[in-house]
Every structure is written in structure tokens, then in C-alpha cells.
Scaffold this active site. Structure first.
Site, PDB file in Angstrom:
ATOM      1  N   HIS A   1      35.284  31.266  30.155  1.00  0.00           N
ATOM      2  CA  HIS A   1      35.718  32.437  29.353  1.00  0.00           C
ATOM      3  C   HIS A   1      35.409  33.843  30.499  1.00  0.00           C
ATOM      4  O   HIS A   1      34.880  34.850  30.190  1.00  0.00           O
ATOM      5  CB  HIS A   1      34.608  33.005  28.147  1.00  0.00           C
ATOM      6  CG  HIS A   1      34.975  31.816  26.881  1.00  0.00           C
ATOM      7  ND1 HIS A   1      35.788  31.955  26.132  1.00  0.00           N
ATOM      8  CD2 HIS A   1      34.252  30.916  26.874  1.00  0.00           C
ATOM      9  CE1 HIS A   1      35.534  30.855  25.142  1.00  0.00           C
ATOM     10  NE2 HIS A   1      34.822  30.134  25.629  1.00  0.00           N
TER      11      HIS A   1
ATOM     12  N   SER B   1      46.804  43.855  55.463  1.00  0.00           N
ATOM     13  CA  SER B   1      47.093  45.006  54.798  1.00  0.00           C
ATOM     14  C   SER B   1      47.735  45.813  56.087  1.00  0.00           C
ATOM     15  O   SER B   1      47.126  45.562  57.196  1.00  0.00           O
ATOM     16  CB  SER B   1      45.998  45.909  54.404  1.00  0.00           C
ATOM     17  OG  SER B   1      46.103  47.207  54.183  1.00  0.00           O
TER      18      SER B   1
ATOM     19  N   LYS C   1      41.395  43.517  56.881  1.00  0.00           N
ATOM     20  CA  LYS C   1      41.569  42.989  55.376  1.00  0.00           C
ATOM     21  C   LYS C   1      42.398  41.728  55.452  1.00  0.00           C
ATOM     22  O   LYS C   1      43.716  41.603  55.995  1.00  0.00           O
ATOM     23  CB  LYS C   1      42.176  43.870  54.518  1.00  0.00           C
ATOM     24  CG  LYS C   1      42.074  43.578  52.995  1.00  0.00           C
ATOM     25  CD  LYS C   1      42.619  44.609  52.123  1.00  0.00           C
ATOM     26  CE  LYS C   1      42.600  44.385  50.422  1.00  0.00           C
ATOM     27  NZ  LYS C   1      43.131  43.233  50.077  1.00  0.00           N
TER      28      LYS C   1
ATOM     29  N   GLU D   1      48.808  33.250  46.473  1.00  0.00           N
ATOM     30  CA  GLU D   1      49.749  34.560  45.673  1.00  0.00           C
ATOM     31  C   GLU D   1      51.300  34.022  45.665  1.00  0.00           C
ATOM     32  O   GLU D   1      51.969  33.786  45.005  1.00  0.00           O
ATOM     33  CB  GLU D   1      49.736  35.627  46.576  1.00  0.00           C
ATOM     34  CG  GLU D   1      48.463  36.534  46.315  1.00  0.00           C
ATOM     35  CD  GLU D   1      48.434  37.533  46.864  1.00  0.00           C
ATOM     36  OE1 GLU D   1      49.207  38.200  47.760  1.00  0.00           O
ATOM     37  OE2 GLU D   1      47.395  38.402  46.907  1.00  0.00           O
TER      38      GLU D   1
END
Length: 399
Positions: A123, A253, A259, A266
Site C-alpha cells: 500500500h 533535463s 539531473k 519511462e
């Protein structure tokens, strides 16, 4: 036959090798039987044969696109035959090898992470411990089952509609043609194609395609779960979970220097989403078998082939550019284990659920450790706590 074996082989190799690709301009969105594509092939074969034999292209003589090339055939049986052949080739040469690569990569990490104890999560909340290897074993099993599911669909895809002609009766073909053409295709491809036992089903329904894509849809669910888990476990580097360090493949980025993003995760999850969307189209297409003919054939095979290729290619890329380079952040993993309140679960058999819950809630509110709380509440001594709460003893059932 008008063409001898030499001419047939010499000509057909040009089509198979894609040398005449510019002569096939049609799109997917055509008649649902694929008749335009079938006749496109027939006409290219006819004209190329005429050209090789010194005749006039477009004359339909001495090789006619219908009378000769389409002999004993109909678009209604040749197109689904081509569907099955194309899908079988791609499944065996692209999908399954890609899945095997991912399965092996995950299994390697499972073995590598066998002794790393970490905190579990249910959860999205802290749960009891497991090893990182156990966590990865779930991914290994998912892909293993996915491979089994795909393989389980193949017997129906090896059945070919050729010989059913217009509605499945075999009108205008000869006895034995269906079996002979299936045997020839099996010989040429090296795969165990056979003549479909019921041509009426083979023309009017494409349940075998829907069944295969059902297996692909399950794989999409598995890949989405795996990709999401790994990118969440690798979130950070300082303000996320950060239990895994993912390969830094490229800058993440255009504005934030330094970054790095989980691009492979993805990409994998986007592939999964596309496959799930394709499954809707394949399901709708498979349900449109009106009377003796399914009329969504081009739509079905296009989406199945795209899903097969997407999953196969994505598995290879994800394996090589992500999974192979995953490194566990043991410092963070150990800190999470030591700070977890759910280690208190080990005390259930000794002090009962309610007392264990009291320790967990009090420790959470006060910001103290489980051990400090258990002692302060008088439920356990420090020595008793150390003996009874050992993460390494919480990884499986007791003997």
C-alpha cells in the site's frame, strides 16, 4: 504453373527481400478482408513475372493476377494466412528472444541481490522485510510466466487458413491443396505450420490473434509494474527512496544541471501503455467476425505486430541500458530497515498483536525506536527485543 521453379524463386526473393517495396503503396485502412493488399501482391507478382518472361507489363499475359497467381485462393484465406506467418516470425525472432534477454538479466540481479535485506512495502507503506533478491524474483517469475503464456498461444497461430477460399468451403481449390500449401510454408519458414482443421473458423474469427494479444497485454501489465517499481526504488538521488542506483545514460533535463532521469523505465512503461491500447483495438477487431468473414483483419495484424515488436525491442533496451547496470544503495537500504516500524511484526507471537501495535504507534508518535519504546512500556527488556527482532529471521516461515 506458367513459371518454372527457377523463375519463381528468383522473383519471389525480390519481394521477400523488400526490393520491390515501392510497388506496395497501400495503407492499413482499407477493406477489412485485406483484399486490396492481396490483389496488390497478385498484380506485382504477375507483372514482375511478365517482365522476366519478356512480355508487356499490365497485359495480364502470360501470367494473370487472378487466374494464375490467385489460383485456388481468395483474399479471405490468403490474408489471414499471411497474418499468422508474419506474427509467428516476429514472435519467434523478436519477441521471445527479447523476453529471454530480460528474464536472464533480472535473474542475474536476483542472484546478485540474494543477501541484501531490505524493507518491504505494501500500500506504498512500510511492511516487513524481504531480500532485494526476493523482490527481483517476482519480476523474474512474471517474465517467465509471460514467456509461457506466449508460447501457449502458438499452436493456434500455426494453423493456416489457406485453402478455405471465399467462405471456408474451399470452392475453386483442389483436394489436398490446403495441406500441401501449409507443408510448403512450414518447409520454407522452418516453423510447424499446418492446415487449419476448420476453415470456417479460420476465416470468420481471429481468436488466435486475440489470444496472443491477451498474453501480450498481460506482459504489458508485468512490464509496467516492473518499470514502475524500479524507477520508484531508484527515485532521488537525495530526496526519494533511493534504494537503487540506475545507470546514468544521458542528461535528464534541459534546465536543471546534473539531473538524471529513469528514461529506460519511462520508455518501458510507455510501451506497456501502447500495448494496452492496442489490446482494445485487437479485441474490438476480433469481435467483428460477421457471419463467414472477419472484416478487421488489417487492423488486428497491424496492432499485434506493433505490440510484438515494441515489447521485444523494449525488453532488450531495458535489459542492456537499465537492469544490467542497477547497483543497490546498501547504506540507504540498511537505514530504512533499521528505522522501519513494521519490524514490530516479529513480536506478534510473543506479546500479541495489540501490544505490538501499541509499541509501533507510540514509537511513531514519539519519534523513538521500537526497542526504546518496548523497554519504556515495560513490554520487553532490551535483551529480549534484540533476540526476538532480527530482520534476517523475518524472511520466511519458521521451521
Amino acid at each position: 504453373m506458367v513459371l518454372n521453379t527457377y523463375l519463381r524463386n528468383r522473383f519471389l526473393s525480390k519481394i521477400i527481400d523488400g526490393q520491390l517495396w515501392e510497388h506496395f503503396p497501400l495503407v492499413v485502412w482499407q477493406t477489412g478482408s485485406g483484399t486490396q493488399s492481396n490483389m496488390n501482391v497478385n498484380e506485382v507478382i504477375s507483372n514482375r513475372a511478365i517482365q522476366m518472361m519478356g512480355g508487356k507489363m499490365g497485359s495480364k499475359t502470360p501470367v494473370h493476377p487472378n487466374d494464375h497467381v490467385n489460383m485456388s485462393q481468395s483474399s479471405n484465406d490468403t490474408f489471414p494466412t499471411a497474418m499468422h506467418i508474419a506474427v509467428i516470425l516476429e514472435v519467434n525472432e523478436r519477441l521471445l528472444p527479447g523476453l529471454q534477454i530480460l528474464h536472464k538479466a533480472l535473474a542475474t540481479k536476483q542472484e546478485e541481490f540474494t543477501d541484501i535485506i531490505k524493507i518491504g512495502r505494501t500500500h506504498l507503506q512500510d511492511a516487513t522485510p524481504l531480500t532485494l533478491g526476493q523482490e527481483f524474483s517476482a519480476y523474474v517469475q512474471q517474465i517467465g510466466y509471460g514467456i509461457q503464456r506466449v508460447n501457449a498461444t502458438l499452436p493456434r497461430l500455426y494453423e493456416l487458413a489457406a485453402g478455405g477460399t471465399a467462405v471456408g468451403t474451399g470452392l475453386n481449390s483442389r483436394v489436398g491443396f490446403a495441406e500441401k500449401i501449409a507443408a510448403k510454408i512450414a518447409e520454407e519458414t522452418g516453423f510447424p505450420f499446418v492446415s487449419a482443421p476448420n476453415k470456417f473458423e479460420a476465416l470468420s474469427a481471429h481468436d488466435a490473434m486475440v489470444e496472443l494479444h491477451g498474453a501480450l497485454n498481460v506482459l504489458a501489465c508485468s512490464l509496467l509494474k516492473i518499470g514502475n517499481d524500479i524507477r520508484l526504488l531508484g527515485s532521488g538521488p537525495r530526496c526519494g527512496i533511493g534504494e537503487l542506483s540506475l545507470p546514468e545514460n544521458e542528461a535528464g533535463s534541459s534546465i536543471m544541471p546534473g539531473k538524471v532521469n529513469p528514461t529506460q523505465c519511462e520508455a518501458l512503461t510507455m510501451v506497456a501503455a501502447q500495448v494496452m491500447g492496442n489490446h482494445v483495438a485487437v479485441t474490438m477487431g476480433g469481435s467483428h467476425g460477421h457471419f463467414q468473414l472477419n472484416v478487421f483483419k488489417p487492423l488486428i495484424v497491424t496492432n499485434v505486430l506493433q505490440s510484438v515488436r515494441l515489447i521485444g525491442d523494449a525488453c532488450v533496451s531495458f535489459s542492456r541500458n537499465c537492469v544490467d547496470g542497477i547497483i543497490p544503495n546498501t547504506e540507504k537500504i540498511n537505514r530504512f530497515v533499521n528505522e522501519s516500524l513494521m519490524l514490530v511484526t516479529a513480536l506478534n507471537p510473543h506479546i500479541g498483536y495489540d501490544s505490538a501495535a501499541k509499541i509501533a504507534k507510540h514509537a511513531h508518535k514519539s519519534g523513538s525506536t521500537l526497542k526504546e519504546t518496548a523497554v519504556s512500556l515495560g513490554l520487553l527488556t532490551a535483551e529480549e527485543f534484540d533476540v526476538k527482532v532480527q530482520p534476517k529471521d523475518m524472511l520466511g516461515p519458521k521451521l
